[in-house]
Motif scaffolding. Structure first.
Motif, PDB file in Angstrom:
ATOM      1  N   VAL A   1      -2.254   2.202  -9.512  1.00  0.00           N
ATOM      2  CA  VAL A   1      -2.518   0.872 -10.768  1.00  0.00           C
ATOM      3  C   VAL A   1      -1.091  -0.095  -9.670  1.00  0.00           C
ATOM      4  O   VAL A   1      -1.700  -1.303  -9.881  1.00  0.00           O
ATOM      5  CB  VAL A   1      -1.079   1.863 -11.648  1.00  0.00           C
ATOM      6  CG1 VAL A   1      -0.693   0.348 -12.340  1.00  0.00           C
ATOM      7  CG2 VAL A   1      -1.797   2.315 -12.262  1.00  0.00           C
ATOM      8  N   LYS A   2      -0.783  -0.103  -8.931  1.00  0.00           N
ATOM      9  CA  LYS A   2       0.028  -0.640  -7.870  1.00  0.00           C
ATOM     10  C   LYS A   2      -0.777  -2.038  -7.260  1.00  0.00           C
ATOM     11  O   LYS A   2      -0.399  -3.073  -6.825  1.00  0.00           O
ATOM     12  CB  LYS A   2       1.298  -0.179  -7.042  1.00  0.00           C
ATOM     13  CG  LYS A   2       2.045   0.836  -7.192  1.00  0.00           C
ATOM     14  CD  LYS A   2       3.380   1.732  -6.417  1.00  0.00           C
ATOM     15  CE  LYS A   2       4.432   2.196  -7.133  1.00  0.00           C
ATOM     16  NZ  LYS A   2       4.614   2.609  -6.114  1.00  0.00           N
ATOM     17  N   GLN A   3      -1.958  -0.998  -7.049  1.00  0.00           N
ATOM     18  CA  GLN A   3      -2.604  -1.481  -5.729  1.00  0.00           C
ATOM     19  C   GLN A   3      -3.473  -2.986  -6.954  1.00  0.00           C
ATOM     20  O   GLN A   3      -3.663  -3.629  -6.253  1.00  0.00           O
ATOM     21  CB  GLN A   3      -3.877  -1.094  -5.066  1.00  0.00           C
ATOM     22  CG  GLN A   3      -3.013  -0.124  -4.245  1.00  0.00           C
ATOM     23  CD  GLN A   3      -3.296  -1.018  -2.985  1.00  0.00           C
ATOM     24  OE1 GLN A   3      -3.631  -2.036  -2.615  1.00  0.00           O
ATOM     25  NE2 GLN A   3      -1.916  -0.649  -1.894  1.00  0.00           N
ATOM     26  N   LEU A   4      -4.021  -2.176  -8.256  1.00  0.00           N
ATOM     27  CA  LEU A   4      -4.696  -2.796  -8.778  1.00  0.00           C
ATOM     28  C   LEU A   4      -4.058  -4.337  -9.171  1.00  0.00           C
ATOM     29  O   LEU A   4      -4.562  -5.198  -9.319  1.00  0.00           O
ATOM     30  CB  LEU A   4      -4.828  -2.959  -9.754  1.00  0.00           C
ATOM     31  CG  LEU A   4      -6.583  -1.040  -9.800  1.00  0.00           C
ATOM     32  CD1 LEU A   4      -6.406  -0.714 -11.191  1.00  0.00           C
ATOM     33  CD2 LEU A   4      -7.562  -1.773  -9.186  1.00  0.00           C
ATOM     34  N   ILE A   5      -2.367  -3.855  -9.549  1.00  0.00           N
ATOM     35  CA  ILE A   5      -1.929  -5.342  -9.710  1.00  0.00           C
ATOM     36  C   ILE A   5      -1.629  -6.444  -8.673  1.00  0.00           C
ATOM     37  O   ILE A   5      -1.648  -7.161  -8.721  1.00  0.00           O
ATOM     38  CB  ILE A   5      -0.182  -4.640  -9.994  1.00  0.00           C
ATOM     39  CG1 ILE A   5      -0.269  -3.590 -10.944  1.00  0.00           C
ATOM     40  CG2 ILE A   5       0.888  -5.662 -10.219  1.00  0.00           C
ATOM     41  CD1 ILE A   5       1.381  -3.108 -12.040  1.00  0.00           C
ATOM     42  N   TYR A   6      -1.686  -6.134  -7.398  1.00  0.00           N
ATOM     43  CA  TYR A   6      -0.680  -6.555  -6.436  1.00  0.00           C
ATOM     44  C   TYR A   6      -2.164  -7.516  -6.490  1.00  0.00           C
ATOM     45  O   TYR A   6      -2.279  -8.647  -6.323  1.00  0.00           O
ATOM     46  CB  TYR A   6      -0.892  -5.603  -4.896  1.00  0.00           C
ATOM     47  CG  TYR A   6      -0.725  -6.671  -3.904  1.00  0.00           C
ATOM     48  CD1 TYR A   6      -0.013  -6.820  -3.274  1.00  0.00           C
ATOM     49  CD2 TYR A   6      -1.846  -7.145  -3.045  1.00  0.00           C
ATOM     50  CE1 TYR A   6       0.446  -7.620  -2.725  1.00  0.00           C
ATOM     51  CE2 TYR A   6      -1.748  -7.478  -1.478  1.00  0.00           C
ATOM     52  CZ  TYR A   6      -0.799  -7.626  -2.094  1.00  0.00           C
ATOM     53  OH  TYR A   6      -0.433  -8.817  -1.410  1.00  0.00           O
TER      54      TYR A   6
ATOM     55  N   ALA B   1      -8.156  -7.359   1.969  1.00  0.00           N
ATOM     56  CA  ALA B   1      -7.721  -6.432   2.891  1.00  0.00           C
ATOM     57  C   ALA B   1      -6.533  -5.168   1.730  1.00  0.00           C
ATOM     58  O   ALA B   1      -6.923  -4.167   2.065  1.00  0.00           O
ATOM     59  CB  ALA B   1      -6.196  -7.252   3.100  1.00  0.00           C
ATOM     60  N   HIS B   2      -6.470  -5.463   0.622  1.00  0.00           N
ATOM     61  CA  HIS B   2      -6.136  -4.474  -1.047  1.00  0.00           C
ATOM     62  C   HIS B   2      -6.826  -3.371  -1.296  1.00  0.00           C
ATOM     63  O   HIS B   2      -6.947  -2.496  -2.199  1.00  0.00           O
ATOM     64  CB  HIS B   2      -4.871  -4.940  -1.210  1.00  0.00           C
ATOM     65  CG  HIS B   2      -4.187  -4.953  -0.804  1.00  0.00           C
ATOM     66  ND1 HIS B   2      -2.502  -4.689  -0.576  1.00  0.00           N
ATOM     67  CD2 HIS B   2      -3.352  -6.041   0.299  1.00  0.00           C
ATOM     68  CE1 HIS B   2      -1.809  -4.094   0.072  1.00  0.00           C
ATOM     69  NE2 HIS B   2      -1.787  -5.516   0.617  1.00  0.00           N
ATOM     70  N   VAL B   3      -8.261  -3.775  -1.555  1.00  0.00           N
ATOM     71  CA  VAL B   3      -8.915  -3.743  -1.958  1.00  0.00           C
ATOM     72  C   VAL B   3      -9.292  -1.960  -1.572  1.00  0.00           C
ATOM     73  O   VAL B   3      -9.997  -0.821  -1.942  1.00  0.00           O
ATOM     74  CB  VAL B   3     -10.116  -4.351  -1.930  1.00  0.00           C
ATOM     75  CG1 VAL B   3     -11.777  -3.290  -2.489  1.00  0.00           C
ATOM     76  CG2 VAL B   3     -10.625  -5.498  -3.059  1.00  0.00           C
TER      77      VAL B   3
ATOM     78  N   LYS C   1      -9.335   1.276  -3.803  1.00  0.00           N
ATOM     79  CA  LYS C   1     -10.466   2.292  -3.681  1.00  0.00           C
ATOM     80  C   LYS C   1      -9.870   4.040  -3.691  1.00  0.00           C
ATOM     81  O   LYS C   1      -9.977   4.457  -3.741  1.00  0.00           O
ATOM     82  CB  LYS C   1     -11.835   1.957  -2.812  1.00  0.00           C
ATOM     83  CG  LYS C   1     -13.175   2.588  -2.873  1.00  0.00           C
ATOM     84  CD  LYS C   1     -13.846   2.338  -2.406  1.00  0.00           C
ATOM     85  CE  LYS C   1     -15.597   3.141  -2.861  1.00  0.00           C
ATOM     86  NZ  LYS C   1     -16.377   2.636  -2.030  1.00  0.00           N
ATOM     87  N   ARG C   2      -8.944   3.675  -2.338  1.00  0.00           N
ATOM     88  CA  ARG C   2      -8.889   5.505  -1.769  1.00  0.00           C
ATOM     89  C   ARG C   2      -7.586   6.154  -2.373  1.00  0.00           C
ATOM     90  O   ARG C   2      -7.689   6.672  -2.814  1.00  0.00           O
ATOM     91  CB  ARG C   2      -8.067   5.095   0.181  1.00  0.00           C
ATOM     92  CG  ARG C   2      -9.224   5.262   1.256  1.00  0.00           C
ATOM     93  CD  ARG C   2      -8.644   5.304   1.996  1.00  0.00           C
ATOM     94  NE  ARG C   2      -7.464   4.078   2.157  1.00  0.00           N
ATOM     95  CZ  ARG C   2      -7.980   3.240   3.065  1.00  0.00           C
ATOM     96  NH1 ARG C   2      -8.920   2.766   3.077  1.00  0.00           N
ATOM     97  NH2 ARG C   2      -6.770   1.846   3.540  1.00  0.00           N
ATOM     98  N   ALA C   3      -6.842   4.762  -2.882  1.00  0.00           N
ATOM     99  CA  ALA C   3      -5.902   5.502  -4.520  1.00  0.00           C
ATOM    100  C   ALA C   3      -7.094   5.869  -5.714  1.00  0.00           C
ATOM    101  O   ALA C   3      -6.051   6.417  -6.760  1.00  0.00           O
ATOM    102  CB  ALA C   3      -4.850   4.467  -4.641  1.00  0.00           C
ATOM    103  N   GLY C   4      -7.900   5.490  -5.884  1.00  0.00           N
ATOM    104  CA  GLY C   4      -8.946   6.409  -6.528  1.00  0.00           C
ATOM    105  C   GLY C   4      -9.798   5.192  -7.768  1.00  0.00           C
ATOM    106  O   GLY C   4      -9.859   5.249  -9.029  1.00  0.00           O
TER     107      GLY C   4
END
Length: 107
Positions: free
Chosen positions: A41-46, A61-63, A67-70
């Motif tokens: 969720v943090k990555q998707l928000i970012y 860079a964050h994609v 993906k690794r976070a699910g």
């Protein structure tokens, strides 16, 4: 002809202002270590925030981290498309295609 490797922003930041870069790294670490939101969720928000700003480099860079976070491809797509309700088409126009390509290429 020798090709010179381009430094990334964080490398230059660290070299040019190590004290500020270290403090910024501490801020990132503090925010990242908060426990209420899942890493996905943090990555998707970012990604959504950076897409709303048209920051393709930051998004791609964050994609892989998302993906690794699910995060699924559909979740990534929806996070970027959600930005239209706040900032118009900018995020989709600049970031959707590169983000989906980065997702498809991430391991």
């Amino acid at each position: 002809m020798e090709t010179k490797k381009q430094k990334n922003l964080m490398e230059v930041f660290q070299e040019e202002s190590p004290e500020v870069a270290q403090a910024f790294g501490g801020l990132i670490q503090s925010v990242s270590s908060m426990k209420s939101l899942e890493p996905k969720v943090k990555q998707l928000i970012y990604i959504a925030i950076r897409a709303s700003q048209g920051e393709t480099t930051a998004v791609t860079a964050h994609v892989p981290m998302a993906k690794r976070a699910g995060a699924t491809r559909d979740e990534l797509k929806e996070a970027i498309i959600m930005t239209t309700t706040v900032c118009g088409i900018k995020g989709i126009a600049s970031c959707l295609i590169p983000a989906l390509e980065a997702y498809d290429n991430a391991k």
